[in-house]
Motif scaffolding. Structure first.
Motif, PDB file in Angstrom:
ATOM      1  N   ASN A  48      84.398  45.631  25.961  1.00 54.84           N
ATOM      2  CA  ASN A  48      83.085  45.104  26.300  1.00 54.84           C
ATOM      3  C   ASN A  48      83.096  44.606  27.737  1.00 54.84           C
ATOM      4  OD1 ASN A  48      80.628  43.841  26.521  1.00 54.84           O
ATOM      5  ND2 ASN A  48      80.945  42.386  24.859  1.00 54.84           N
ATOM      6  N   PRO A  49      82.521  45.347  28.684  1.00 52.62           N
ATOM      7  CA  PRO A  49      82.566  44.924  30.086  1.00 52.62           C
ATOM      8  C   PRO A  49      81.812  43.628  30.348  1.00 52.62           C
ATOM      9  CG  PRO A  49      81.096  46.799  29.815  1.00 52.62           C
ATOM     10  CD  PRO A  49      81.813  46.625  28.518  1.00 52.62           C
ATOM     11  N   ALA A  50      80.902  43.243  29.453  1.00 53.12           N
ATOM     12  CA  ALA A  50      80.197  41.972  29.620  1.00 53.12           C
ATOM     13  C   ALA A  50      81.140  40.792  29.428  1.00 53.12           C
ATOM     14  CB  ALA A  50      79.034  41.880  28.632  1.00 53.12           C
ATOM     15  N   ASN A  51      82.216  41.007  28.691  1.00 52.45           N
ATOM     16  CA  ASN A  51      83.267  40.008  28.492  1.00 52.45           C
ATOM     17  C   ASN A  51      84.416  40.375  29.439  1.00 52.45           C
ATOM     18  OD1 ASN A  51      84.774  37.920  27.476  1.00 52.45           O
ATOM     19  ND2 ASN A  51      84.789  38.664  25.364  1.00 52.45           N
TER      20      ASN A  51
ATOM     21  N   ASN B 165      83.298  51.950  27.328  1.00 50.90           N
ATOM     22  CA  ASN B 165      82.636  50.657  27.508  1.00 50.90           C
ATOM     23  C   ASN B 165      81.411  50.551  26.610  1.00 50.90           C
ATOM     24  OD1 ASN B 165      84.344  49.700  29.636  1.00 50.90           O
ATOM     25  ND2 ASN B 165      83.268  51.054  31.049  1.00 50.90           N
ATOM     26  N   ALA B 166      81.196  49.356  26.047  1.00 47.50           N
ATOM     27  CA  ALA B 166      80.001  49.114  25.237  1.00 47.50           C
ATOM     28  C   ALA B 166      79.710  47.618  25.225  1.00 47.50           C
ATOM     29  CB  ALA B 166      80.186  49.625  23.818  1.00 47.50           C
TER      30      ALA B 166
ATOM     31  N   SER C 165      74.555  47.288  20.866  1.00 41.02           N
ATOM     32  CA  SER C 165      74.650  48.136  19.672  1.00 41.02           C
ATOM     33  C   SER C 165      74.408  49.600  20.017  1.00 41.02           C
ATOM     34  CB  SER C 165      73.637  47.670  18.620  1.00 41.02           C
ATOM     35  OG  SER C 165      73.922  46.365  18.206  1.00 41.02           O
ATOM     36  N   ARG C 166      73.444  49.843  20.876  1.00 39.03           N
ATOM     37  CA  ARG C 166      73.139  51.221  21.264  1.00 39.03           C
ATOM     38  C   ARG C 166      74.305  51.839  22.028  1.00 39.03           C
ATOM     39  NH1 ARG C 166      67.296  52.494  23.623  1.00 39.03           N
ATOM     40  NH2 ARG C 166      66.892  51.858  21.474  1.00 39.03           N
ATOM     41  N   GLU C 167      74.943  51.046  22.882  1.00 38.93           N
ATOM     42  CA  GLU C 167      76.085  51.569  23.634  1.00 38.93           C
ATOM     43  C   GLU C 167      77.276  51.847  22.719  1.00 38.93           C
ATOM     44  OE1 GLU C 167      76.713  48.721  26.713  1.00 38.93           O
ATOM     45  OE2 GLU C 167      75.057  49.449  27.948  1.00 38.93           O
TER      46      GLU C 167
ATOM     47  N   VAL D 143      89.765  49.045  18.817  1.00 36.74           N
ATOM     48  CA  VAL D 143      88.658  48.182  19.232  1.00 36.74           C
ATOM     49  C   VAL D 143      89.252  46.926  19.849  1.00 36.74           C
ATOM     50  CG1 VAL D 143      86.574  46.964  18.504  1.00 36.74           C
ATOM     51  CG2 VAL D 143      87.241  49.098  17.365  1.00 36.74           C
ATOM     52  N   ALA D 144      89.048  46.753  21.153  1.00 33.67           N
ATOM     53  CA  ALA D 144      89.665  45.646  21.873  1.00 33.67           C
ATOM     54  C   ALA D 144      89.104  44.305  21.411  1.00 33.67           C
ATOM     55  CB  ALA D 144      89.453  45.814  23.375  1.00 33.67           C
TER      56      ALA D 144
END
Length: 331
Positions: free
Chosen positions: A174-177, A203-204, A207-209, A227-228
């Motif tokens: 999750n690039p947001a994290n 990267n996601a 939910s859509r990503e 799943v990281a």
């Protein structure tokens, strides 16, 4: 001018006042309760709330009786953190509890240097700037380090033992994290190289990503999915399990909740117990303990969980040796 009040009117007035007293007393009692601001990066989870409440109870606090807890679930929307923490600081809540959240803990620390903070984080809290040291935190923060990033190699190794023919492993982050994603991208490829595996990163952040990433990794012929570590990902565990079953992709997760939802396997800390520990420290601070004097705890309870039914659906035979290693095999 003199106003005469009859006996009936007097009794009615007194009756109204007496009736109002319990309501007023209750309102005053509630307003006098300490308020705990609870922030989790994922979506509402009853087991985690139960764990936190259990910890509070162990420290002598019962929600709605002598403490008020405001629950805030970010559902991966980390951009909400600055405003939320600023509101806590403005209202001077008694404690800010940030279980399972590096970014939430750092946002709390940036918002206040006086309100006590109880965190649980997946990286070294000293490196994150939350405490001076593990044994003597100093400042206004303390909590639990739950080691999830340190167990990445172990989780990848267990996935490899469970699905030895899987060579091309998709890694979803999750690039947001950002901090957690960067650490995963540093550690996982090295662990994969030692095991002779190939990794490809996806990267996601929504939910859509997640749906798009699944479609792409299947098109790229990935053999398995790692799943990281990410609380938002874990909160989307049903979506992950559904997509993994649809595309017949064996996947490894951080928490047992994902396996209970239909995921193949998980290896990580007991998150409910981590929330309990945060609750205990929160209660101790409400009683007067100082965060500076409470050492950062190290999680020692790890779980390896397998979903046997999912394994059968994927055509995976779980060897007895792996079953013996597992803390639980869900049938």
């Amino acid at each position: 001018m003199t106003v005469t009040i009859g006996r009936r009117e007097l009794l009615a007035a007194l009756g109204g006042a007496v009736a109002a007293w319990p309501l007023a007393a209750r309102a005053q009692q509630q307003s006098a309760m300490p308020v705990v601001g609870f922030v989790n990066a994922g979506s509402p989870d009853a087991s985690l709330v139960a764990g936190f409440r259990k910890g509070l109870n162990e420290a002598g606090y019962i929600e709605s009786q002598n403490v008020t807890v405001e629950y805030h679930w970010l559902d991966g929307k980390f951009d909400h953190l600055p405003a939320l923490m600023a509101d806590f600081a403005r209202r001077r809540v008694a404690v800010i509890a940030t279980p399972a959240g590096n970014l939430a803990s750092q946002a709390a620390k940036a918002a206040t240097t006086t309100i006590p903070i109880v965190f649980s984080v997946s990286e070294d809290p000293v490196k994150l700037g939350l405490v001076d040291s593990l044994s003597r935190p100093g400042g206004n923060a303390t909590g639990i380090n739950f080691f999830s990033l340190e167990v990445n190699a172990k989780r990848l190794g267990l996935l490899h033992e469970l699905v030895p023919k899987a060579i091309r492993v998709a890694v979803m982050v999750n690039p947001a994290n950002a901090q957690v994603a960067e650490t995963a991208l540093r550690d996982i490829p090295e662990a994969a190289r030692v095991l002779g595996l190939q990794t490809h990163v996806f990267n996601a952040s929504t939910s859509r990503e997640i749906e798009t990433a699944f479609a792409t990794l299947v098109r790229d012929r990935a053999d398995a999915l790692f799943v990281a570590t990410d609380i938002f990902f874990l909160s989307r565990r049903v979506q992950f399990a559904t997509l993994a079953a649809h595309y017949r992709i064996p996947a490894a997760y951080i928490g047992r909740e994902a396996v209970e939802a239909g995921g193949l396997m998980s290896y990580g800390t007991d998150r409910a117990d981590t929330h309990r520990q945060v609750g205990v420290y929160t209660g101790q601070i409400l009683k007067g303990a100082k965060p500076a004097d409470l050492p950062v705890l190290q999680s020692t309870k790890f779980e390896f969980v397998i979903n046997a039914q999912t394994a059968r659906l994927l055509g995976i035979e779980v060897p007895n040796s792996i079953q013996l290693l597992a803390d639980e095999v869900i049938e």
